[in-house]
Design an enzyme around this catalytic site. Structure first.
Site, PDB file in Angstrom:
ATOM      1  N   LYS A 106       0.814  -1.213   0.000  1.00 33.07           N
ATOM      2  CA  LYS A 106       0.000   0.000   0.000  1.00 33.07           C
ATOM      3  C   LYS A 106       0.851   1.269   0.000  1.00 33.07           C
ATOM      4  O   LYS A 106       0.371   2.344  -0.333  1.00 33.07           O
ATOM      5  CB  LYS A 106      -0.964  -0.028   1.177  1.00 33.07           C
ATOM      6  CG  LYS A 106      -1.959  -1.178   0.979  1.00 33.07           C
ATOM      7  CD  LYS A 106      -3.096  -1.160   1.931  1.00 33.07           C
ATOM      8  CE  LYS A 106      -4.167  -2.147   1.513  1.00 33.07           C
ATOM      9  NZ  LYS A 106      -3.746  -3.550   1.620  1.00 33.07           N
TER      10      LYS A 106
HETATM   11  C1  LIG Z   1      -4.444  -4.578   1.119  1.00 36.57           C
HETATM   12  C2  LIG Z   1      -3.677  -5.833   0.965  1.00 36.57           C
HETATM   13  C3  LIG Z   1      -4.081  -6.825   0.060  1.00 36.57           C
HETATM   14  C4  LIG Z   1      -5.337  -6.709  -0.766  1.00 36.57           C
HETATM   15  O1  LIG Z   1      -5.278  -5.694  -1.729  1.00 36.57           O
HETATM   16  P1  LIG Z   1      -6.629  -5.106  -2.349  1.00 36.57           P
HETATM   17  O2  LIG Z   1      -6.212  -3.978  -3.187  1.00 36.57           O
HETATM   18  O3  LIG Z   1      -7.480  -4.696  -1.179  1.00 36.57           O
HETATM   19  O4  LIG Z   1      -7.260  -6.224  -3.116  1.00 36.57           O
HETATM   20  C5  LIG Z   1      -3.287  -7.956  -0.048  1.00 36.57           C
HETATM   21  N1  LIG Z   1      -2.180  -8.120   0.713  1.00 36.57           N
HETATM   22  C6  LIG Z   1      -1.768  -7.191   1.585  1.00 36.57           C
HETATM   23  C7  LIG Z   1      -0.559  -7.444   2.403  1.00 36.57           C
HETATM   24  C8  LIG Z   1      -2.500  -6.016   1.734  1.00 36.57           C
HETATM   25  O5  LIG Z   1      -2.084  -5.094   2.615  1.00 36.57           O
END
Ligand SMILES: *Cc1c(COP(=O)(O)O)cnc(C)c1O
Length: 482
Positions: A106
């Site tokens: 993120k």
């Molecule tokens: C947020 C997240 C996901 C999922 O991603 P999305 O965009 O919500 O589908 C997968 N793995 C990790 C470690 C995350 O932080």
């Protein structure tokens, strides 16, 4: 570029306003209909920051000075300015998205979003401060706090489910410094928390309170656009290493929760990148697997807490954007969303299901399989993956394909050290920081610096509330800041 709600073609707005608003006024998500005519081949010849500049200025053309915003967001902030390295593991490739400041993928989007929001704010001559409200299943919270910390003109409140995040994730958030940040636990799971935040957006805040709300969740188009970049980057790496020829299709396997990451892959494809299958990987909360198999989305099912908590989601927000992009019919999408709201389920038309299945493949795996995967890949290939990446890897193994396969890796193993260490067959104690140390001892994989330092940091945020209190909590904070 015209942006409009997934639920109505009118009114339209531009990218800067869409970024500031987050959610469209009718509760839909902002989308645009024009992804074609992009110079994707030229883009593949640029370095990562060059790609980001080109892709973001195409998707968000009304936001000015994009080149300098990209520089401010990324230069020197990740382990390398390549941002997201591609690593060869067995006969697949792992795209490491977790080399940013908080060790989760993120960071890619949330390093950029504050730049996009503050630029939009000054362009639109907004006097009010922007208050970012965010529900987090663990990783968004910290990445958003880090991104917005002490950014002038912004404040941020992060809500996390008290029973839904790992000890490391929690420690990352509650130790956050900065004069404009606030972190609060909510009793319940992620969906409760996310629903609570959506309600606050729907109700709004008084127009004279000096702040206006915006979102750092992946419902914000400014969160989605930066994620398109690493799909191009991975493809460019494969080209450069001579693994593919220009035009060859590449499959991407994506550990999925809110459908933001994988949707960015679909946008990359619409912009021309030769993407083969996009594989949607889920954990035991397999609502998306069922949906892609049958065309029925049914959230009325048990919610499981798993060892990949960032994917413990039953209402996958960005799916709405995909439905629109595939059917291009706002009324149809609005109808599905109404049914979801009223009955907890909907079934898409046969035509739409066919389009979904043409573009996407799917699969899921439970905690046991996830752990076995971590153990096996470590033993056989000496590559350490976190629980979310392992879900994707496990699902990738079940896919039949002739194309090169890129598995998106979304977190450092050290964010979920207990599950990972036990997957390696080692004993795990209560203290997660001790577990981190032990994982490092066993694997010799370096601990990311910011995680290693967490233990000695002061806890600054201790609030815990019920879901019904979220709205009054926000109003109270606004009062307090004023
Ligand atoms: C947020 C997240 C996901 C999922 O991603 P999305 O965009 O919500 O589908 C997968 N793995 C990790 C470690 C995350 O932080």
């Amino acid at each position: 570029m015209n942006y409009h709600s997934t639920r109505s073609n009118l009114p339209t707005t531009d990218a800067a306003k869409a970024v500031l608003q987050g959610l469209a006024p009718d509760g839909g998500l902002f989308v645009t209909d024009r992804y074609e005519d992009f110079d994707w081949e030229g883009t593949l010849r640029l370095d990562t920051l060059g790609m980001a500049k080109k892709i973001l200025s195409t998707l968000l053309p009304e936001i000015q000075n994009m080149d300098s915003l990209v520089e401010k967001a990324y230069r020197g902030k990740f382990e390398t300015d390549e941002l997201t390295p591609l690593v060869s593991v067995a006969d697949r490739y792992v795209l490491e998205l977790f080399r940013g400041p908080t060790s989760a993928f993120k960071d890619v989007a949330l390093s950029m979003l504050p730049q996009l929001i503050t630029a939009s704010r000054s362009q639109e001559q907004v006097r009010d401060e922007i208050l970012i409200l965010t529900a987090t299943s663990g990783d968004t919270g910290k990445a958003a706090l880090a991104g917005f910390c002490d950014v002038p003109g912004t404040k941020i409140i992060v809500f996390y489910p008290d029973a839904g995040v790992s000890a490391v994730q929690k420690a990352q958030m509650v130790t956050q410094e900065g004069s404009n940040v606030c972190v609060c636990a909510v009793r319940g799971n992620f969906d409760d928390t996310q629903t609570g935040v959506k309600k606050i957006f729907a109700a709004g805040v008084p127009s004279d309170c000096g702040v206006r709300l915006s979102s750092a969740n992946s419902i914000n188009i400014g969160r989605l656009a930066p994620q398109v970049v690493y799909y191009f980057k991975a493809y460019a790496d494969l080209l450069q290493q001579g693994r593919i020829c220009l035009g060859d299709k590449v499959d991407y396997v994506v550990p999925t929760g809110n459908f933001g990451d994988i949707l960015a892959g679909y946008l990359a494809k619409r912009m021309g990148l030769p993407v083969g299958k996009l594989v949607c990987a889920s954990n035991r909360n397999d609502v998306l697997t069922d949906f892609l198999r049958t065309g029925t989305y049914d959230r009325r099912r048990p919610f499981y807490r798993t060892i990949s908590p960032s994917m413990d989601i039953l209402v996958s927000s960005n799916l709405e954007r995909l439905l629109y992009l595939l059917c291009e019919d706002c009324d149809e999408v609005a109808g599905y969303m109404r049914e979801l709201n009223e009955n907890g389920c909907y079934t898409v038309s046969d035509a739409l299901l066919k389009k979904l299945q043409d573009e996407f493949s799917y699969g899921c795996c439970d905690d046991e399989e996830t752990k076995r995967t971590i153990g096996r890949v470590w033993k056989e290939n000496g590559y350490l993956m976190d629980t979310h990446t392992a879900v994707a890897w496990c699902v990738a193994e079940d896919q039949k394909t002739d194309a090169p396969v890129v598995v998106l890796s979304t977190a450092s193993a050290y964010k979920f050290p207990a599950a990972v260490l036990s997957a390696l067959g080692e004993e795990v104690c209560e203290d997660e920081f001790e577990v981190m140390r032990r994982l490092n001892e066993v694997t010799k994989v370096p601990i990311p610096k910011a995680l290693a330092e967490l233990k000695s940091k002061t806890v600054r945020h201790t609030d815990v509330i019920d879901r019904e209190q979220m709205q009054s909590y926000v109003l109270g904070k606004i009062d307090h800041w004023n």
